[in-house]
Design a protein around this motif. Structure first.
Motif, mmCIF file in Angstrom:
data_model
loop_
_atom_site.group_PDB
_atom_site.id
_atom_site.type_symbol
_atom_site.label_atom_id
_atom_site.label_comp_id
_atom_site.label_asym_id
_atom_site.label_seq_id
_atom_site.Cartn_x
_atom_site.Cartn_y
_atom_site.Cartn_z
ATOM 1 N N PRO A 45 -5.473 13.535 2.606
ATOM 2 C CA PRO A 45 -6.700 12.436 3.107
ATOM 3 C C PRO A 45 -7.532 13.846 3.419
ATOM 4 O O PRO A 45 -8.745 13.604 3.629
ATOM 5 N N SER A 46 -7.405 14.771 4.886
ATOM 6 C CA SER A 46 -8.225 15.762 5.200
ATOM 7 C C SER A 46 -8.493 16.505 4.563
ATOM 8 O O SER A 46 -10.137 17.125 4.286
ATOM 9 N N LYS A 47 -8.247 16.654 2.788
ATOM 10 C CA LYS A 47 -8.718 17.708 1.767
ATOM 11 C C LYS A 47 -9.172 16.912 0.882
ATOM 12 O O LYS A 47 -9.597 17.793 -0.302
ATOM 13 N N ILE A 48 -8.999 15.565 0.755
ATOM 14 C CA ILE A 48 -10.218 14.909 0.050
ATOM 15 C C ILE A 48 -11.287 13.556 0.898
ATOM 16 O O ILE A 48 -11.990 12.873 0.345
ATOM 17 N N PRO A 49 -11.745 14.634 1.197
ATOM 18 C CA PRO A 49 -12.777 13.021 2.275
ATOM 19 C C PRO A 49 -13.416 12.848 1.149
ATOM 20 O O PRO A 49 -14.753 11.758 1.577
ATOM 21 N N ASN A 50 -14.175 14.014 0.582
ATOM 22 C CA ASN A 50 -16.161 13.816 -0.203
ATOM 23 C C ASN A 50 -15.163 12.150 -1.678
ATOM 24 O O ASN A 50 -16.022 11.339 -1.475
ATOM 25 N N ASP A 51 -14.119 12.909 -2.185
ATOM 26 C CA ASP A 51 -14.342 11.184 -2.890
ATOM 27 C C ASP A 51 -13.277 10.368 -2.148
ATOM 28 O O ASP A 51 -13.851 9.622 -3.212
ATOM 29 N N LEU A 52 -13.230 10.349 -1.431
ATOM 30 C CA LEU A 52 -12.726 8.929 -0.492
ATOM 31 C C LEU A 52 -14.061 8.396 0.063
ATOM 32 O O LEU A 52 -14.292 7.459 -0.088
ATOM 33 N N GLN A 60 -3.581 4.019 -0.288
ATOM 34 C CA GLN A 60 -2.562 2.586 0.223
ATOM 35 C C GLN A 60 -1.609 3.164 0.080
ATOM 36 O O GLN A 60 -0.703 1.873 0.054
ATOM 37 N N GLY A 61 -1.370 4.192 0.968
ATOM 38 C CA GLY A 61 0.238 4.106 1.876
ATOM 39 C C GLY A 61 1.343 4.636 1.303
ATOM 40 O O GLY A 61 0.307 5.840 0.637
ATOM 41 N N VAL A 62 2.832 4.115 0.930
ATOM 42 C CA VAL A 62 3.133 4.962 0.747
ATOM 43 C C VAL A 62 4.253 3.948 0.350
ATOM 44 O O VAL A 62 4.496 3.153 0.502
ATOM 45 N N ASP A 63 4.842 4.597 -0.835
ATOM 46 C CA ASP A 63 6.234 4.055 -2.060
ATOM 47 C C ASP A 63 7.786 3.987 -1.329
ATOM 48 O O ASP A 63 8.035 4.788 0.512
ATOM 49 N N LYS A 64 8.332 3.289 -1.831
ATOM 50 C CA LYS A 64 9.773 4.082 -0.808
ATOM 51 C C LYS A 64 10.282 4.500 -0.498
ATOM 52 O O LYS A 64 10.781 4.889 0.440
ATOM 53 N N LYS A 65 10.033 5.842 -1.053
ATOM 54 C CA LYS A 65 10.133 6.977 -1.109
ATOM 55 C C LYS A 65 9.649 7.859 0.009
ATOM 56 O O LYS A 65 9.992 9.588 0.586
ATOM 57 N N ILE A 69 0.514 7.373 -2.312
ATOM 58 C CA ILE A 69 0.334 6.057 -3.269
ATOM 59 C C ILE A 69 -1.313 6.180 -3.136
ATOM 60 O O ILE A 69 -1.796 5.929 -2.566
ATOM 61 N N VAL A 70 -1.780 6.978 -4.379
ATOM 62 C CA VAL A 70 -3.613 7.112 -5.150
ATOM 63 C C VAL A 70 -3.572 6.133 -5.812
ATOM 64 O O VAL A 70 -3.242 6.807 -7.134
#
Length: 77
Positions: A45-52, A60-65, A69-70
């Motif tokens: 997330p630190s590489k895409i602060p403007n988009d966020l 959206q967190g992480v999946d089972k693996k 999730i974005v």
């Protein structure tokens, strides 16, 4: 490469009408691109602060693996 499974290989084969030569060329190009674009395996997330900040992308967190999730809204770009 741990992200590669049968489904990914099948996707490349289908994309090239089951032509193994063309599918393997495409797959190798994909792997080279993946190593250059996402060398650590994911984008932090630190590489895409403007988009966020502009609500173009939502984490959206992480999946089972454990993969992040974005959700991305293409109309916002």
């Amino acid at each position: 490469m741990k992200e590669v499974d049968d489904l990914i290989i099948r996707r490349f084969l289908r994309a090239r009408d089951l032509d193994i030569e063309k599918a393997s060329d495409l797959f190798l190009k994909y792997l080279r691109w993946r190593r250059e674009f996402v060398p650590t395996g994911s984008i932090s997330p630190s590489k895409i602060p403007n988009d966020l900040a502009h609500h173009k992308i939502y984490m959206q967190g992480v999946d089972k693996k454990g993969c992040p999730i974005v959700v991305c809204f293409g109309s916002q770009h």
